[in-house]
Write a protein that holds these residues in place. Structure first.
Motif, short mmCIF file in Angstrom:
data_model
loop_
_atom_site.label_atom_id
_atom_site.label_comp_id
_atom_site.label_asym_id
_atom_site.label_seq_id
_atom_site.Cartn_x
_atom_site.Cartn_y
_atom_site.Cartn_z
N UNK A 270 0.84 -1.19 0.00
CA UNK A 270 0.00 0.00 0.00
C UNK A 270 0.89 1.25 0.00
N UNK A 271 0.27 2.43 -0.08
CA UNK A 271 1.00 3.68 -0.24
C UNK A 271 1.97 3.93 0.91
N UNK A 272 1.52 3.70 2.13
CA UNK A 272 2.36 3.93 3.31
C UNK A 272 3.57 2.99 3.29
N UNK A 273 3.34 1.73 2.95
CA UNK A 273 4.43 0.75 2.92
C UNK A 273 5.45 1.10 1.84
N UNK A 274 4.97 1.56 0.69
CA UNK A 274 5.89 1.94 -0.39
C UNK A 274 6.77 3.11 0.04
N UNK A 275 6.19 4.08 0.69
CA UNK A 275 6.97 5.24 1.14
C UNK A 275 8.05 4.81 2.13
N UNK A 276 7.68 3.96 3.05
CA UNK A 276 8.62 3.50 4.08
C UNK A 276 9.73 2.66 3.47
N UNK A 277 9.38 1.71 2.60
CA UNK A 277 10.37 0.77 2.09
C UNK A 277 11.18 1.32 0.93
N UNK A 278 10.77 2.44 0.35
CA UNK A 278 11.60 3.08 -0.65
C UNK A 278 12.91 3.56 -0.02
N UNK A 296 27.66 -10.03 -9.75
CA UNK A 296 27.41 -8.77 -10.44
C UNK A 296 26.01 -8.71 -11.02
N UNK A 297 25.46 -9.86 -11.46
CA UNK A 297 24.11 -9.85 -12.04
C UNK A 297 23.06 -9.45 -11.00
N UNK A 298 23.29 -9.81 -9.73
CA UNK A 298 22.37 -9.38 -8.68
C UNK A 298 22.46 -7.88 -8.46
N UNK A 299 23.68 -7.36 -8.48
CA UNK A 299 23.87 -5.92 -8.28
C UNK A 299 23.24 -5.12 -9.42
N UNK A 300 23.33 -5.67 -10.62
CA UNK A 300 22.70 -5.00 -11.78
C UNK A 300 21.18 -5.02 -11.64
N UNK A 301 20.64 -6.18 -11.25
CA UNK A 301 19.18 -6.32 -11.13
C UNK A 301 18.61 -5.33 -10.13
N UNK A 302 19.27 -5.19 -8.99
CA UNK A 302 18.73 -4.31 -7.96
C UNK A 302 19.07 -2.85 -8.22
N UNK A 303 20.06 -2.60 -9.06
CA UNK A 303 20.31 -1.24 -9.53
C UNK A 303 19.21 -0.80 -10.48
N UNK A 304 18.78 -1.68 -11.36
CA UNK A 304 17.69 -1.37 -12.29
C UNK A 304 16.43 -1.02 -11.52
N UNK A 305 16.15 -1.79 -10.45
CA UNK A 305 14.95 -1.49 -9.66
C UNK A 305 15.12 -0.18 -8.90
N UNK A 306 16.33 0.12 -8.46
CA UNK A 306 16.57 1.40 -7.78
C UNK A 306 16.28 2.57 -8.71
N UNK A 307 16.67 2.43 -9.97
CA UNK A 307 16.39 3.47 -10.97
C UNK A 307 14.90 3.62 -11.16
N UNK A 308 14.18 2.51 -11.17
CA UNK A 308 12.72 2.55 -11.28
C UNK A 308 12.11 3.32 -10.14
N UNK A 309 12.62 3.11 -8.92
CA UNK A 309 12.08 3.80 -7.77
C UNK A 309 12.34 5.31 -7.83
N UNK A 310 13.44 5.70 -8.43
CA UNK A 310 13.76 7.13 -8.55
C UNK A 310 12.82 7.80 -9.53
N UNK A 311 12.55 7.12 -10.63
CA UNK A 311 11.77 7.76 -11.70
C UNK A 311 10.31 7.34 -11.73
#
Length: 311
Positions: A270-278, A296-311
């Motif tokens: 939910x919205x509150x959980x997303x704000x907290x866990x971002x 390295x493939x794990x670091x790339x995968x979670x970097x891609x998701x980090x970019x998604x969270x920013x934008x």
């Protein structure tokens, strides 16, 4: 000669459709020196009566009836009366191959291990069929606490559960289950691993795991902040343990699992959980990214998701 006794603890809650199959699979073990403890955790169906009927069929069976308090407390109630040299746990909607305990106690003793485990079948949803895991020699191993937890963070489904293992009595008695609502098995694994000098494993799939409609693992996946915090409690505990003990690589591997849990649940938060866990995501991501331990493939995968969270 089977001198050592294995205490098998079976928590029971509203599983009338599966209980007899489960218990019969334990009764029929090729390793016979068993103490079978059925813990009726306040069942509201016919499960409690079935426990008594099964007890009448085999003198090795003991039955506890108690008020409902959840899986962890049911297991602890079984531990309170267990007399065995070794301890095992079977979930009451599952069953085991007839050589389950024979092979696990042999593995444990042959390797002078404190914990022994095996792989498992998983049922096909909405059917009585089970999927046989692909053979892999990589699951035949003996390791220490760090080696086991490394494997756990890379293959959680096989290693983070209580029921596909056999434990020396002292190990499990020193670390009873905590009253957490979700992932009580995973919550305990780090404690058990670091209490054990040696952990041994065999590739044989000897446990039959059933995903049951309405069970904890198949329940709805819409998480409030409080619900997500319950789901993350075990991995937060592991991370804090590694921080306290300056175990940088294991901390980074645990952080990878933390990021995995946020990423996989994101669309259902939910919205509150997303704000907290971002913010939590970026806190763990920063340390995971700069620390050795993960591919390295794990670091790339979670970097891609980090970019998604920013934008």
């Amino acid at each position: 000669m089977e001198k050592e006794t294995i205490s098998v603890i079976v928590p029971v809650y509203n599983v009338a459709d599966y209980l007899e199959e489960c218990v019969i699979s334990i009764i029929n073990q090729t390793y016979k020196n068993l103490e079978i403890i059925l813990v009726d955790d306040g069942s509201t169906d016919n499960s409690g009566k079935m426990c008594e009927s099964l007890k009448a069929k085999d003198e090795r069976i003991k039955v506890i009836h108690k008020e409902n308090a959840g899986l962890a407390m049911a297991r602890n109630s079984g531990l309170e009366i267990a007399k065995g040299d070794y301890i095992g746990f079977i979930d009451s909607d599952d069953c085991i191959k007839e050589t389950f305990y024979e092979k696990l106690i042999h593995c444990l003793k042959a390797n002078d291990a404190d914990i022994a485990g095996c792989r498992f079948y998983r049922n096909v949803p909405n059917s009585e069929d089970f999927v046989y895991p692909e053979k892999s020699e990589s699951y035949n191993f003996v390791t220490d606490s760090k080696g086991f937890m490394t494997r756990l963070y890379n293959d959680m489904g096989v290693f983070c559960v209580a029921w596909n293992k056999l434990y020396k009595r002292d190990i499990i008695m020193q670390h009873p289950f905590s009253k957490v609502r979700i992932a009580e098995d995973a919550y305990l694994m780090c404690d058990l691993a670091f209490a054990a000098k040696r952990i041994a494993w065999i590739e044989d799939p000897l446990y039959m795991y059933r995903d049951r409609p309405g069970s904890i693992m198949t329940a709805k996946r819409n998480f409030s902040l409080a619900e997500q915090e319950d789901r993350m409690l075990w991995i937060e505990k592991d991370i804090n343990f590694y921080k306290k003990n300056s175990m940088e690589e294991l901390q980074a591997m645990a952080e990878k699992v933390y990021l995995f849990n946020i990423r996989s649940a994101w669309d259902n938060l939910d919205k509150e959980a997303k704000k907290f866990y971002k913010s939590k995501y970026f806190e763990k991501y920063g340390h995971m990214l700069k620390t050795k331990g993960n591919p390295i493939k794990s670091k790339i995968k979670y970097t891609i998701f980090a970019i998604k969270l920013v934008f």
